[in-house]
Design a protein around this motif. Sequence first.
Motif, PDB file in Angstrom:
ATOM      1  N   LEU A   9       0.817  -1.220   0.000  1.00 43.45           N
ATOM      2  CA  LEU A   9       0.000   0.000   0.000  1.00 43.45           C
ATOM      3  C   LEU A   9       0.847   1.265   0.000  1.00 43.45           C
ATOM      4  O   LEU A   9       0.406   2.316  -0.460  1.00 43.45           O
ATOM      5  CB  LEU A   9      -0.928   0.020   1.222  1.00 43.45           C
ATOM      6  N   ARG A  10       2.070   1.150   0.523  1.00 37.97           N
ATOM      7  CA  ARG A  10       2.910   2.352   0.625  1.00 37.97           C
ATOM      8  C   ARG A  10       3.164   2.972  -0.743  1.00 37.97           C
ATOM      9  O   ARG A  10       3.199   4.180  -0.889  1.00 37.97           O
ATOM     10  CB  ARG A  10       4.241   2.007   1.306  1.00 37.97           C
ATOM     11  N   GLY A  21      -4.630   2.257   3.487  1.00 39.08           N
ATOM     12  CA  GLY A  21      -3.379   3.008   3.463  1.00 39.08           C
ATOM     13  C   GLY A  21      -3.557   4.444   3.934  1.00 39.08           C
ATOM     14  O   GLY A  21      -4.636   4.832   4.392  1.00 39.08           O
ATOM     15  N   ASP A  78       2.594  11.276   3.806  1.00 34.88           N
ATOM     16  CA  ASP A  78       1.418  10.970   2.974  1.00 34.88           C
ATOM     17  C   ASP A  78       0.661  12.248   2.636  1.00 34.88           C
ATOM     18  O   ASP A  78       0.230  12.457   1.509  1.00 34.88           O
ATOM     19  CB  ASP A  78       0.447  10.047   3.736  1.00 34.88           C
TER      20      ASP A  78
END
Length: 458
Positions: free
Chosen positions: A19-20, A68, A433
Amino acid sequence: MNELLMEAAARATRYLDGLRERHVPPSSDDLARLALLDEAFPEKPTDAQTVLRVLDEVGSPATMASAGGRFFGFVVGGTLPACLAANWLAAAWDQEAGQATSSPIASALEEVCLRWLLDALCLPAGSGGGFVTGCTMANFSGLAAARHALLKRAGWDVEAQGLFDAPAITVIVSEAVHVSVLKALGLLGLGRGRVRTVPADEEGRMQPEALPRMDSQTIVCIQAGNVNTGAFAPALEICSLARQAGAWVHVDGAFGLWAAAAPRRARLVAGVSDADSWATDAHKWLNVPYDSGLVFVRDAQHLRDSMAVNAPYLIKGTRREPDEFVPELSRRARAVEIWAALCSLGRQGLADLIERSCVHAARFAEGLRAAGYEVLNEVELNQVLVSFGEDNATRRVVEAVQRDGTCWCGCTLWRGRPAMRISVSSWATTDADRERSLGAILGIANEVTRAGVIRHRS
Ligand SMILES: *Cc1c(COP(=O)(O)O)cnc(C)c1O
């Protein structure tokens, strides 16, 4: 079994690691591969390893990466590590959580969680509560308790007699009411369209001075956290007026109720605890797996009277029976993950989760404003509404952001204007993020709006 579960854990870990770097929405190729599942019902058994492999190979890429840190749609959060692990263990337990006899652990955890939740959310100790599928059913259950209480007062047993010929109940909502409240009212026979609608201000807050006359046959539905702006109805004032009139106040606080758990946001929920019933979600800001909603009712007996049933095979012990406070009988043990969340976070961790989300939202708003875009709401909680100029430009930016996939934000209509809606509600969102997502949004917006200007000129 051993090998299978280890393989499931390995596949899940690989998925989460991926997911990163993954795009948040699935690609069109990934979606096209879903057609592989569209087979006739198999005649012969398939071994469990193959079942798992197909699910992972075809299914995992076709997910939205909402677990995520760059998913900002629909005010939903990812699952906390302790909750995911607890969910796996609870699936192994396979408990029927409706009755204390069929699951002593589920029933014990519900009692503990109920006490902790009332404490964390600053609601009256001793209130009753139920563990339901989501806030829609929580609204339904709280309003069912209200319907019971008000009609009982008028000498009418609504569970036995139904609503035909019953004394009338007036339901008041704000014009910014969430559709799930209207749906619940419809299911309860109180009518989606039979409500008295009160105007809301520019943030979607119910205007107390516009409330019609209330009496002891009135239910007022207020919002703690508008689904677009995050704004709160002035609960202190509304609850005080309602109390004087003997009316019932129900709070839809799907995500906003959690503001009470963060000292720096708690002022937003002032007066909310004066209401009679509250609905919220655990699968939103508490970051537990779906489906998990919560209803609380000040006088537990009203909730119990509206939900409890008897059958010769149901065993009534001396403890609280989980199924007497919710619409369902058989169900999964939702309290397991709620307990895991509250236990792993503690009061400080919960406050930090809520506060951090709000800080991310404020930073999004600041970055967007600094680039010259219009933020349409007061960013006091975790919601940001942004316009990129003309209506069509905003729509095009949202589409382009979703196509780009660095992050995912939804589109909404606020006071007649389309807006991109950024909801920050996951423990998994890091500063990196947020900055990466903000950078992507600004880059795309710049491109789309400049292209628009050039088209206008030519
Ligand atoms: C999400 C939401 C609901 C509905 O909750 P579900 O869990 O989707 O059933 C109700 N009210 C508000 C304000 C919400 O944000």
